[in-house]
Write a protein that holds these residues in place. Structure first.
Motif, short mmCIF file in Angstrom:
data_model
loop_
_atom_site.label_atom_id
_atom_site.label_comp_id
_atom_site.label_asym_id
_atom_site.label_seq_id
_atom_site.Cartn_x
_atom_site.Cartn_y
_atom_site.Cartn_z
N HIS A 106 26.80 5.33 4.56
CA HIS A 106 27.36 5.81 3.29
C HIS A 106 27.50 4.63 2.34
CE1 HIS A 106 28.35 9.89 4.74
NE2 HIS A 106 28.40 9.27 5.92
N CYS A 107 27.02 4.81 1.11
CA CYS A 107 26.98 3.70 0.15
C CYS A 107 27.52 4.14 -1.20
CB CYS A 107 25.55 3.20 -0.03
SG CYS A 107 24.68 2.74 1.47
N GLY A 108 27.93 3.16 -2.00
CA GLY A 108 28.34 3.42 -3.37
C GLY A 108 27.12 3.63 -4.26
N ALA A 109 27.36 4.12 -5.46
CA ALA A 109 26.27 4.45 -6.38
C ALA A 109 25.42 3.23 -6.74
CB ALA A 109 26.84 5.09 -7.64
N ARG A 110 26.07 2.08 -6.91
CA ARG A 110 25.32 0.88 -7.30
C ARG A 110 24.37 0.45 -6.17
NH1 ARG A 110 27.41 -2.02 -11.67
NH2 ARG A 110 26.47 -3.91 -10.85
N THR A 111 24.85 0.50 -4.95
CA THR A 111 24.01 0.11 -3.80
C THR A 111 22.85 1.09 -3.63
OG1 THR A 111 25.88 -0.93 -2.65
CG2 THR A 111 23.99 -0.29 -1.31
N LEU A 112 23.15 2.38 -3.74
CA LEU A 112 22.09 3.39 -3.60
C LEU A 112 21.04 3.22 -4.69
CD1 LEU A 112 24.17 6.59 -2.74
CD2 LEU A 112 22.60 5.37 -1.22
N GLY A 113 21.49 2.92 -5.92
CA GLY A 113 20.57 2.78 -7.03
C GLY A 113 19.65 1.57 -6.92
N ALA A 114 20.09 0.59 -6.14
CA ALA A 114 19.30 -0.64 -5.99
C ALA A 114 18.37 -0.62 -4.78
CB ALA A 114 20.24 -1.84 -5.90
N LEU A 115 18.44 0.44 -3.99
CA LEU A 115 17.62 0.51 -2.79
C LEU A 115 16.14 0.70 -3.13
CD1 LEU A 115 19.78 2.87 -0.53
CD2 LEU A 115 19.37 0.42 -0.16
N PRO A 116 15.26 0.16 -2.30
CA PRO A 116 13.82 0.41 -2.49
C PRO A 116 13.49 1.84 -2.06
CG PRO A 116 14.18 -0.83 -0.47
CD PRO A 116 15.52 -0.73 -1.16
N GLY A 117 12.26 2.25 -2.25
CA GLY A 117 11.86 3.60 -1.91
C GLY A 117 11.64 3.80 -0.42
N PRO A 118 11.47 5.04 0.00
CA PRO A 118 11.21 5.35 1.41
C PRO A 118 10.03 4.55 1.96
CG PRO A 118 11.67 7.36 0.20
CD PRO A 118 11.55 6.26 -0.82
N GLY A 119 10.21 4.04 3.18
CA GLY A 119 9.17 3.25 3.82
C GLY A 119 9.26 1.77 3.53
N GLU A 120 10.10 1.41 2.55
CA GLU A 120 10.25 -0.01 2.18
C GLU A 120 11.31 -0.68 3.05
OE1 GLU A 120 8.48 -1.67 -0.18
OE2 GLU A 120 7.26 0.14 -0.38
#
Length: 207
Positions: free
Chosen positions: A29-43
Protein backbone atom coordinates in the motif's frame (compact mmCIF):
# COMPACT_ATOMS: atom_id res chain seq x y z
CA UNK A 1 9.93 -8.73 8.64
CA UNK A 2 10.10 -7.35 5.11
CA UNK A 3 12.18 -4.17 4.90
CA UNK A 4 12.62 -3.78 1.15
CA UNK A 5 11.22 -5.24 -2.06
CA UNK A 6 13.19 -5.33 -5.29
CA UNK A 7 11.43 -6.73 -8.32
CA UNK A 8 9.16 -5.66 -11.17
CA UNK A 9 5.82 -3.87 -11.22
CA UNK A 10 3.04 -6.36 -11.81
CA UNK A 11 -0.02 -4.20 -11.25
CA UNK A 12 -0.79 -0.69 -9.97
CA UNK A 13 -4.08 -0.17 -8.14
CA UNK A 14 -5.79 2.89 -6.68
CA UNK A 15 -3.94 2.65 -3.37
CA UNK A 16 -1.46 -0.19 -3.87
CA UNK A 17 1.06 -1.81 -6.16
CA UNK A 18 1.82 -5.48 -6.70
CA UNK A 19 5.55 -6.16 -6.91
CA UNK A 20 6.64 -9.41 -8.53
CA UNK A 21 9.70 -10.78 -6.76
CA UNK A 22 10.85 -14.01 -8.40
CA UNK A 23 7.28 -15.06 -9.17
CA UNK A 24 5.77 -14.02 -5.83
CA UNK A 25 3.43 -11.01 -5.89
CA UNK A 26 3.65 -8.69 -2.88
CA UNK A 27 0.89 -6.13 -2.32
CA UNK A 28 2.31 -2.85 -0.97
CA UNK A 29 0.00 0.00 0.00
CA UNK A 30 1.45 3.35 -1.07
CA UNK A 31 0.65 7.05 -0.99
CA UNK A 32 -0.42 8.91 -4.12
CA UNK A 33 3.01 10.46 -4.70
CA UNK A 34 4.78 7.10 -4.57
CA UNK A 35 2.21 5.45 -6.83
CA UNK A 36 2.46 8.31 -9.32
CA UNK A 37 6.22 7.93 -9.55
CA UNK A 38 6.22 4.19 -10.18
CA UNK A 39 7.34 2.83 -13.57
CA UNK A 40 4.93 0.85 -15.72
CA UNK A 41 4.12 -2.86 -15.47
CA UNK A 42 7.12 -5.08 -16.16
CA UNK A 43 9.59 -2.37 -15.17
CA UNK A 44 12.11 -2.79 -12.35
CA UNK A 45 11.29 -1.13 -9.04
CA UNK A 46 12.59 -0.95 -5.48
CA UNK A 47 10.38 -0.02 -2.54
CA UNK A 48 11.25 0.41 1.11
CA UNK A 49 8.72 -1.49 3.17
CA UNK A 50 7.10 -1.05 6.56
CA UNK A 51 5.51 -4.34 7.68
CA UNK A 52 2.47 -4.27 9.95
CA UNK A 53 1.50 -7.54 11.59
CA UNK A 54 -1.81 -7.85 13.41
CA UNK A 55 -3.61 -10.87 14.78
CA UNK A 56 -5.83 -11.04 11.71
CA UNK A 57 -3.81 -9.05 9.17
CA UNK A 58 -0.44 -8.71 7.49
CA UNK A 59 -0.03 -5.46 5.56
CA UNK A 60 2.91 -3.95 3.69
CA UNK A 61 3.37 -0.22 3.15
CA UNK A 62 5.71 0.87 0.37
CA UNK A 63 7.88 4.00 0.10
CA UNK A 64 10.19 5.42 -2.51
CA UNK A 65 12.91 6.28 0.04
CA UNK A 66 14.05 5.43 3.55
CA UNK A 67 13.39 9.00 4.70
CA UNK A 68 9.77 8.73 3.55
CA UNK A 69 9.39 5.52 5.54
CA UNK A 70 10.94 7.21 8.58
CA UNK A 71 8.37 10.03 8.32
CA UNK A 72 5.60 7.44 8.11
CA UNK A 73 6.74 6.02 11.43
CA UNK A 74 7.26 9.43 13.03
CA UNK A 75 3.86 10.80 12.06
CA UNK A 76 2.12 7.95 13.85
CA UNK A 77 3.60 9.09 17.15
CA UNK A 78 1.07 11.93 17.04
CA UNK A 79 -2.33 11.26 18.61
CA UNK A 80 -4.99 10.86 15.95
CA UNK A 81 -2.56 9.86 13.22
CA UNK A 82 -2.71 6.25 12.13
CA UNK A 83 -1.27 4.53 9.10
CA UNK A 84 -4.05 5.76 6.80
CA UNK A 85 -3.62 9.41 7.74
CA UNK A 86 0.18 9.21 7.69
CA UNK A 87 0.03 7.73 4.18
CA UNK A 88 -2.40 10.46 3.08
CA UNK A 89 -0.03 13.16 4.33
CA UNK A 90 2.95 11.65 2.53
CA UNK A 91 0.79 11.25 -0.55
CA UNK A 92 0.05 14.98 -0.51
CA UNK A 93 3.35 16.52 0.65
CA UNK A 94 6.93 15.62 -0.18
CA UNK A 95 9.18 14.96 2.83
CA UNK A 96 10.83 18.35 2.23
CA UNK A 97 7.47 20.14 2.16
CA UNK A 98 6.36 18.34 5.32
CA UNK A 99 9.57 19.22 7.17
CA UNK A 100 9.24 22.83 6.06
CA UNK A 101 5.57 23.00 7.11
CA UNK A 102 6.49 21.74 10.57
CA UNK A 103 9.45 24.08 10.92
CA UNK A 104 7.30 27.05 9.85
CA UNK A 105 4.35 25.84 11.95
CA UNK A 106 2.23 25.91 8.80
CA UNK A 107 -0.90 24.03 9.89
CA UNK A 108 -2.73 24.93 6.67
CA UNK A 109 -0.20 23.09 4.51
CA UNK A 110 -0.45 19.91 6.59
CA UNK A 111 -4.26 20.05 6.61
CA UNK A 112 -4.26 19.85 2.79
CA UNK A 113 -3.96 16.07 3.18
CA UNK A 114 -7.25 14.13 3.06
CA UNK A 115 -8.53 13.23 6.51
CA UNK A 116 -6.35 15.78 8.32
CA UNK A 117 -8.44 18.35 10.16
CA UNK A 118 -7.21 21.56 11.84
CA UNK A 119 -6.77 19.93 15.26
CA UNK A 120 -4.69 17.03 13.96
CA UNK A 121 -2.64 19.37 11.77
CA UNK A 122 -1.95 21.58 14.80
CA UNK A 123 -0.82 18.58 16.86
CA UNK A 124 1.50 17.43 14.06
CA UNK A 125 3.33 20.76 13.67
CA UNK A 126 3.59 21.30 17.44
CA UNK A 127 4.56 17.79 18.56
CA UNK A 128 7.03 17.14 15.73
CA UNK A 129 8.62 20.58 15.66
CA UNK A 130 11.84 19.55 17.39
CA UNK A 131 12.10 16.37 15.31
CA UNK A 132 11.62 17.88 11.85
CA UNK A 133 15.29 18.78 11.12
CA UNK A 134 16.44 15.22 11.80
CA UNK A 135 13.91 13.88 9.30
CA UNK A 136 14.18 16.59 6.67
CA UNK A 137 16.73 14.76 4.52
CA UNK A 138 20.16 15.97 3.48
CA UNK A 139 18.89 18.28 0.75
CA UNK A 140 16.73 20.23 3.20
CA UNK A 141 19.09 20.31 6.19
CA UNK A 142 20.98 23.59 5.43
CA UNK A 143 17.84 25.73 5.55
CA UNK A 144 15.98 24.03 8.40
CA UNK A 145 17.56 26.18 11.14
CA UNK A 146 16.57 29.35 9.34
CA UNK A 147 13.05 28.09 8.70
CA UNK A 148 12.66 27.20 12.35
CA UNK A 149 13.79 30.70 13.40
CA UNK A 150 11.36 32.26 10.95
CA UNK A 151 8.56 30.18 12.40
CA UNK A 152 9.51 31.22 15.93
CA UNK A 153 9.89 34.89 15.00
CA UNK A 154 13.57 34.75 16.02
CA UNK A 155 15.24 35.48 12.68
CA UNK A 156 17.05 38.85 12.31
CA UNK A 157 15.07 41.63 10.64
CA UNK A 158 17.23 41.60 7.48
CA UNK A 159 16.54 37.91 6.95
CA UNK A 160 12.82 38.24 7.66
CA UNK A 161 12.59 41.22 5.26
CA UNK A 162 14.48 39.35 2.54
CA UNK A 163 12.23 36.28 2.81
CA UNK A 164 9.16 38.54 2.78
CA UNK A 165 10.41 40.41 -0.29
CA UNK A 166 11.06 37.20 -2.23
CA UNK A 167 7.65 35.88 -1.23
CA UNK A 168 6.06 39.09 -2.53
CA UNK A 169 7.78 38.44 -5.85
CA UNK A 170 5.80 35.23 -6.20
CA UNK A 171 8.09 32.61 -4.67
CA UNK A 172 6.77 30.26 -2.00
CA UNK A 173 7.90 30.84 1.56
CA UNK A 174 9.84 27.58 1.45
CA UNK A 175 11.65 28.62 -1.75
CA UNK A 176 12.40 32.06 -0.30
CA UNK A 177 13.73 30.68 2.99
CA UNK A 178 15.91 28.13 1.19
CA UNK A 179 17.32 30.81 -1.14
CA UNK A 180 18.08 33.22 1.71
CA UNK A 181 19.70 30.41 3.69
CA UNK A 182 22.01 29.70 0.73
CA UNK A 183 22.64 33.44 0.25
CA UNK A 184 23.82 33.81 3.85
CA UNK A 185 26.86 31.65 3.12
CA UNK A 186 28.38 34.28 0.82
CA UNK A 187 26.85 37.43 2.24
CA UNK A 188 29.55 38.26 4.81
CA UNK A 189 28.89 39.45 8.36
CA UNK A 190 25.64 41.21 9.20
CA UNK A 191 24.33 41.47 5.62
CA UNK A 192 21.58 43.95 4.73
CA UNK A 193 18.20 42.81 3.46
CA UNK A 194 19.05 44.28 0.03
CA UNK A 195 22.15 42.10 -0.17
CA UNK A 196 20.22 39.00 0.85
CA UNK A 197 17.48 39.74 -1.68
CA UNK A 198 20.03 40.15 -4.47
CA UNK A 199 21.91 36.98 -3.57
CA UNK A 200 18.66 35.13 -2.94
CA UNK A 201 17.40 35.99 -6.41
CA UNK A 202 20.67 34.73 -7.83
CA UNK A 203 20.16 31.41 -6.02
CA UNK A 204 16.59 31.16 -7.28
CA UNK A 205 17.64 31.85 -10.86
CA UNK A 206 19.92 28.80 -10.70
CA UNK A 207 16.96 26.57 -9.95
Amino acid sequence: MIGKLKGTVDEIGEDHVVIDVHGVGYVAHCGARTLGALPGPGEAVTLFIETYVREDMLRLYGFASEIERAWFRLLQNVQGVGSKVALAILGTLSTGELASAIALQDKAMVSRAPGVGPKVAARIVIELKDKAPAFAGAQDAPSMGLKRNLGDGLAPAAITDAVSALTNLGYSREQAATAVSAALKGAGEDPSSATLIRLGLRELSRG
